[in-house]
Design an enzyme around this catalytic site. Structure first.
Site, mmCIF file in Angstrom:
data_model
loop_
_atom_site.group_PDB
_atom_site.id
_atom_site.type_symbol
_atom_site.label_atom_id
_atom_site.label_comp_id
_atom_site.label_asym_id
_atom_site.label_seq_id
_atom_site.Cartn_x
_atom_site.Cartn_y
_atom_site.Cartn_z
ATOM 1 N N TYR A 8 19.829 -13.530 103.890
ATOM 2 C CA TYR A 8 19.482 -12.342 104.678
ATOM 3 C C TYR A 8 18.998 -12.775 106.059
ATOM 4 O O TYR A 8 19.445 -12.244 107.085
ATOM 5 C CB TYR A 8 18.396 -11.540 103.967
ATOM 6 N N SER A 63 15.702 -8.517 112.400
ATOM 7 C CA SER A 63 14.564 -8.550 111.493
ATOM 8 C C SER A 63 13.592 -9.627 111.948
ATOM 9 O O SER A 63 13.972 -10.559 112.671
ATOM 10 C CB SER A 63 15.036 -8.873 110.067
#
Length: 270
Positions: free
Chosen positions: A154, A141
């Site tokens: 995350y 990400s």
């Protein structure tokens, strides 16, 4: 790598980028094993693509090590070989600060995003090494290099995926296995819903801020496959990912302040 005739495994295949990757790979003539936890999503995918024997669907929890270890044999029995593995499955956390998150949420986020990817790599890598040419792709990400307020765990899980993948690249340089790590920015998917996260007015899949719209999943899949064709180690998906990577290198503190303001505007003061 030419995808025609190749056996490809895609996790998180029932929706979002995974769904788009399956469609694009089938269009290129690949044989695809679509892996996901969602039975209904896999059923919809199979009905939509109508690819016959070139598509198999596999319900799997990637955090279940025993189930993951059994998957290669299942896929090889259906498709003859595995040449490419794309570890796309992942979840986000609730938009909460680290000290407000429960232990269970923290562990689950790490289990899915990092350990699930790791178990898939360890299960399939011996088979990839036996192929004359093979590819391993892990989806991280933009959050792997740029901290997003309320998504620290995350981001940590995706940073772990990024560094692990770079380590695999180094370990596999003299083998037949190519390696890439994908770092998407904002992509229009339903990852928030699938993660059980309630969003605000800027719900994922719509506007990500004034004058900005998240990249469509099919375009993200196209960029990923183009990056694989070029054998890029880092595949940045979206103008925001490219811009913020540059900003983070030049002015780390300034880029963090920028994303903090953007997220505050998007989610509202909590």
């Amino acid at each position: 790598m030419e995808m025609r005739g190749k056996g490809v495994v895609v996790t998180g295949a029932a929706s979002g980028i995974g769904h788009a990757l399956v469609e694009a790979l089938l269009a290129k003539g690949a044989r695809v094993a679509a892996v996901d936890l969602q039975d209904q999503g896999l059923e919809r995918l199979a009905a939509e693509v109508n690819a016959g024997e070139r598509l198999s669907t596999h319900r799997l929890d990637i955090t279940d090590r025993s189930a993951v270890r059994a998957l290669p044999a299942e896929v090889i029995a259906r498709h003859g070989a595995v040449d490419v593995v794309i570890n796309n499955a992942g979840i986000i956390q609730p938009f909460e600060c680290v000290h407000d998150l429960s232990d269970e949420v923290i562990e689950h986020t790490m289990d899915v995003n990092f350990y699930g990817t790791l178990w898939m790599v360890r299960a399939f890598l011996p088979h990839l090494l036996e192929r004359p040419e093979a590819y391993l792709v892990n989806v991280a990400s933009m959050g792997a290099f740029l901290p997003v307020p309320g998504q620290a765990i995350y981001g940590a899980s995706k940073a772990a995926v990024k560094l692990m993948t770079e380590g695999l690249y180094a370990e596999l340089m003299e083998t037949s296995v190519k390696v890439s790590v994908v770092m998407p920015g904002a992509v229009a998917t339903n990852i928030a819903e699938n993660s059980g996260v309630v969003m605000g007015d800027g719900e994922e899949g719509g506007d990500a801020g004034e004058g900005y719209r998240a990249l469509e999943a099919d375009k993200a899949a196209e960029i990923i496959l183009e990056g694989m064709e070029d054998e890029r180690l880092h595949i940045l998906v979206g103008s925001d990912a490219r811009l913020m990577q540059l900003a983070n290198r030049i002015a780390p503190k300034g880029s963090i302040r920028l994303i903090q303001r953007k997220m505050r505007d998007l989610l509202g003061d909590s």
